[in-house]
Design a protein around this motif. Structure first.
Motif, PDB file in Angstrom:
ATOM      1  N   LEU A   6       0.872  -1.170   0.000  1.00  0.00           N
ATOM      2  CA  LEU A   6       0.000   0.000   0.000  1.00  0.00           C
ATOM      3  C   LEU A   6       0.911   1.222   0.000  1.00  0.00           C
ATOM      4  CD1 LEU A   6      -2.656  -1.139   2.636  1.00  0.00           C
ATOM      5  CD2 LEU A   6      -2.619  -1.559   0.167  1.00  0.00           C
ATOM      6  N   TRP A  19      -3.076   3.002   1.813  1.00  0.00           N
ATOM      7  CA  TRP A  19      -4.001   2.570   0.772  1.00  0.00           C
ATOM      8  C   TRP A  19      -3.319   2.563  -0.577  1.00  0.00           C
ATOM      9  CZ3 TRP A  19      -5.636   5.690  -3.372  1.00  0.00           C
ATOM     10  CH2 TRP A  19      -5.276   7.035  -3.304  1.00  0.00           C
ATOM     11  N   HIS A  34     -11.829  -4.676   4.350  1.00  0.00           N
ATOM     12  CA  HIS A  34     -11.505  -5.937   5.015  1.00  0.00           C
ATOM     13  C   HIS A  34     -12.126  -5.997   6.409  1.00  0.00           C
ATOM     14  CE1 HIS A  34      -8.554  -4.410   7.955  1.00  0.00           C
ATOM     15  NE2 HIS A  34      -8.127  -3.587   7.007  1.00  0.00           N
ATOM     16  N   SER A  39      -6.372  -7.781   6.998  1.00  0.00           N
ATOM     17  CA  SER A  39      -5.922  -6.537   6.375  1.00  0.00           C
ATOM     18  C   SER A  39      -6.301  -6.610   4.907  1.00  0.00           C
ATOM     19  CB  SER A  39      -4.403  -6.372   6.514  1.00  0.00           C
ATOM     20  OG  SER A  39      -3.717  -7.327   5.707  1.00  0.00           O
ATOM     21  N   SER A  40      -5.980  -5.585   4.158  1.00  0.00           N
ATOM     22  CA  SER A  40      -6.289  -5.585   2.727  1.00  0.00           C
ATOM     23  C   SER A  40      -5.586  -6.714   1.989  1.00  0.00           C
ATOM     24  CB  SER A  40      -5.887  -4.247   2.106  1.00  0.00           C
ATOM     25  OG  SER A  40      -4.486  -4.049   2.186  1.00  0.00           O
ATOM     26  N   TRP A  43      -7.521  -9.300   0.184  1.00  0.00           N
ATOM     27  CA  TRP A  43      -8.196  -8.913  -1.045  1.00  0.00           C
ATOM     28  C   TRP A  43      -7.266  -8.922  -2.258  1.00  0.00           C
ATOM     29  CZ3 TRP A  43     -13.076  -9.336  -1.193  1.00  0.00           C
ATOM     30  CH2 TRP A  43     -13.935  -8.866  -0.184  1.00  0.00           C
ATOM     31  N   ARG A  44      -5.986  -9.266  -2.089  1.00  0.00           N
ATOM     32  CA  ARG A  44      -4.990  -9.061  -3.143  1.00  0.00           C
ATOM     33  C   ARG A  44      -5.387  -9.718  -4.466  1.00  0.00           C
ATOM     34  NH1 ARG A  44      -3.999 -12.909   0.148  1.00  0.00           N
ATOM     35  NH2 ARG A  44      -3.039 -14.891  -0.475  1.00  0.00           N
ATOM     36  N   ALA A  47      -8.729  -8.155  -5.798  1.00  0.00           N
ATOM     37  CA  ALA A  47      -8.489  -6.791  -6.282  1.00  0.00           C
ATOM     38  C   ALA A  47      -7.842  -6.802  -7.656  1.00  0.00           C
ATOM     39  CB  ALA A  47      -7.608  -6.034  -5.287  1.00  0.00           C
ATOM     40  N   VAL A  58      -8.127  -0.089  -2.272  1.00  0.00           N
ATOM     41  CA  VAL A  58      -7.939  -0.977  -1.122  1.00  0.00           C
ATOM     42  C   VAL A  58      -7.201  -0.220  -0.028  1.00  0.00           C
ATOM     43  CG1 VAL A  58      -8.000  -3.149  -2.406  1.00  0.00           C
ATOM     44  CG2 VAL A  58      -5.849  -1.916  -2.197  1.00  0.00           C
ATOM     45  N   TRP A  59      -7.477  -0.588   1.215  1.00  0.00           N
ATOM     46  CA  TRP A  59      -6.877   0.138   2.341  1.00  0.00           C
ATOM     47  C   TRP A  59      -6.850  -0.755   3.568  1.00  0.00           C
ATOM     48  CZ3 TRP A  59     -10.481   2.251   6.261  1.00  0.00           C
ATOM     49  CH2 TRP A  59     -11.831   1.901   6.010  1.00  0.00           C
ATOM     50  N   ASP A  60      -5.901  -0.455   4.441  1.00  0.00           N
ATOM     51  CA  ASP A  60      -5.855  -1.093   5.755  1.00  0.00           C
ATOM     52  C   ASP A  60      -6.555  -0.179   6.746  1.00  0.00           C
ATOM     53  OD1 ASP A  60      -4.470  -3.236   4.775  1.00  0.00           O
ATOM     54  OD2 ASP A  60      -2.533  -2.682   5.645  1.00  0.00           O
TER      55      ASP A  60
END
Length: 277
Positions: A6, A19, A34, A39-40, A43-44, A47, A58-60
């Motif tokens: 990120l 992000w 998430h 964490s994001s 979603w890897r 995404a 995407v973001w934490d």
């Protein structure tokens, strides 16, 4: 495991948020949210798949992953909904599609129902949305945060590893499990793990649960058929409360559907995003 970085920052009301965005800038926007204690990173794959036709943000969440963790930080579901609203404004996204997992579902629902965040459509993946929620172990950890926060680093890592691993039905690849556990095993991360549990309670869904019938947008609910964290019966119940909601059960997947059945989840989300309103 593939790299996941990120590379951008935003100063939110709950601390610095890390992000990034993937896909063509002019493409329709999608925001991924998430849950806990993830964490994001979860979603890897999704995404990157969605980024073929969408601009994916995407973001934490504050207190998670690469985002800020500090004593006294407000990382409650109430605060996270405010941060999501702030981010949508920062990104200049007037009406994106939003896809939210686990307690990210509550975050997205609160942002929409209480903060006026507008979405084009909403997909909820095994969401925290209906009372009662929180396993006995979850409540124990949150109720004794100061005790568990004092565990030796070795015991703490073992506890978090077992907890995170139990979200998968098929079992997590060791490198994936390590990546998800690592942010909680630093000097700041250990107290942050128990802090986020201690701050989250059922009142955050109680405040909005009676309003799900007001949702006036396309809603997809995806649920891992083997979810042991939140039983699939909650998916049926939630779908019955939201006008026009579609429920999609994903066989062979536990709570962490992104890891157990990424292809099936990506296909369901892609179809949903491409469907005309």
């Amino acid at each position: 495991m593939s790299d996941w970085t990120l590379d951008r920052t935003f100063t939110s009301s709950s601390g610095e948020v890390r992000w990034t965005a993937l896909g063509p800038e002019e493409a329709p926007p999608v925001v991924l949210v998430h849950g806990t204690p993830f964490s994001s990173y979860v979603w890897r794959g999704i995404a990157r798949g969605l980024a073929q036709d969408h601009r994916v943000h995407v973001w934490d969440l504050p207190g998670y992953g690469a985002s800020a963790q500090y004593a006294g930080q407000d990382v409650s579901l109430g605060a996270q909904a405010g941060v999501l609203t702030e981010l949508l404004d920062h990104w200049g996204l007037g009406e994106p599609a939003v896809i939210a997992h686990d307690f990210g579902g509550c975050v997205a629902l609160r942002a929409h129902l209480l903060h006026g965040a507008r979405y084009r459509r909403l997909a909820l993946v095994d969401p925290v949305a209906l009372a009662p929620w929180g396993s006995p172990a979850y409540r124990l950890l949150g109720g004794r945060a100061e005790v568990f926060g004092a565990l030796s680093p070795e015991l703490h890592r073992a506890l978090v590893t077992e907890y995170v691993g139990s979200a998968s039905h098929r079992g997590l690849h060791p490198a994936v499990l390590d990546r998800l556990v690592a942010p909680w095993c630093t000097e700041a991360g250990q107290p942050a793990f128990y802090r986020q549990i201690a701050q989250n309670d059922q009142r955050f869904t109680d405040e909005i649960q009676h309003r799900y019938g007001e949702l006036d947008l396309p809603v997809l609910i995806c649920w891992g058929a083997e979810d042991t964290w939140i039983p699939v019966a909650r998916g049926h119940e939630l779908a019955g409360m939201i006008p026009g909601a579609e429920l999609r059960l994903i066989d062979g997947a536990g709570h962490l559907v992104q890891e157990d059945a990424p292809a099936e989840l990506t296909a369901a989300l892609t179809r949903f995003l491409r469907t005309a309103p």
